[in-house]
Design an enzyme around this catalytic site. Structure first.
Site, PDB file in Angstrom:
ATOM      1  N   CYS A  12       0.097   3.785   2.768  1.00  0.00           N
ATOM      2  CA  CYS A  12       0.543   3.065   3.933  1.00  0.00           C
ATOM      3  C   CYS A  12       2.086   3.516   4.170  1.00  0.00           C
ATOM      4  CB  CYS A  12       0.487   1.593   4.062  1.00  0.00           C
ATOM      5  SG  CYS A  12      -1.274   1.119   3.998  1.00  0.00           S
ATOM      6  N   CYS A  54       0.754  -1.044  -0.138  1.00  0.00           N
ATOM      7  CA  CYS A  54       0.170  -0.179  -0.107  1.00  0.00           C
ATOM      8  C   CYS A  54       0.808   1.271  -0.024  1.00  0.00           C
ATOM      9  CB  CYS A  54      -0.816   0.038   1.229  1.00  0.00           C
ATOM     10  SG  CYS A  54      -1.750   1.513   1.549  1.00  0.00           S
TER      11      CYS A  54
END
Length: 109
Positions: free
Chosen positions: A37, A34
């Protein structure tokens, strides 16, 4: 990799380390693939260092700990949730900068 003050939460320790914690806990629901993230990770590391002893900060890898993610309705990552007394008291989804996260943390310390 997470900083020294960032805990790793799993299905094995989530109950004891998050739900039964004496202090508020910020949980970063994330995955290695991600991009947002990875963008928030250095901010989480900084906050964990700055707030040591005041709030517990840790991460849950959603790929490795699916039951936790499902239990708390994590549909998109990163999802940042603050737990107090075993309950989610605030949750934000998506990348947020450090000032926004500080505001969030300060409300719950």
């Amino acid at each position: 990799m997470a900083g020294a003050n960032v805990k790793t939460f799993t299905t094995a320790n989530f109950d004891s380390d998050v739900l039964k914690s004496e202090q508020a806990v910020l949980v970063d629901f994330w995955a290695p693939w991600c991009s947002p993230c990875r963008m928030v990770a250095p901010v989480i590391d900084e906050l964990a260092d700055e707030y040591v002893g005041r709030i517990t900060i840790g991460k849950v890898n959603v790929d490795e700990n699916g039951p936790i993610s499902s239990q708390y309705g994590v549909m998109s990552i990163p999802t940042l949730a603050i737990f107090k007394g075993g309950e989610v008291v605030e949750k934000i989804v998506g990348f947020r900068g450090k000032p926004d996260l500080i505001k969030m943390l300060e409300k719950h310390i």
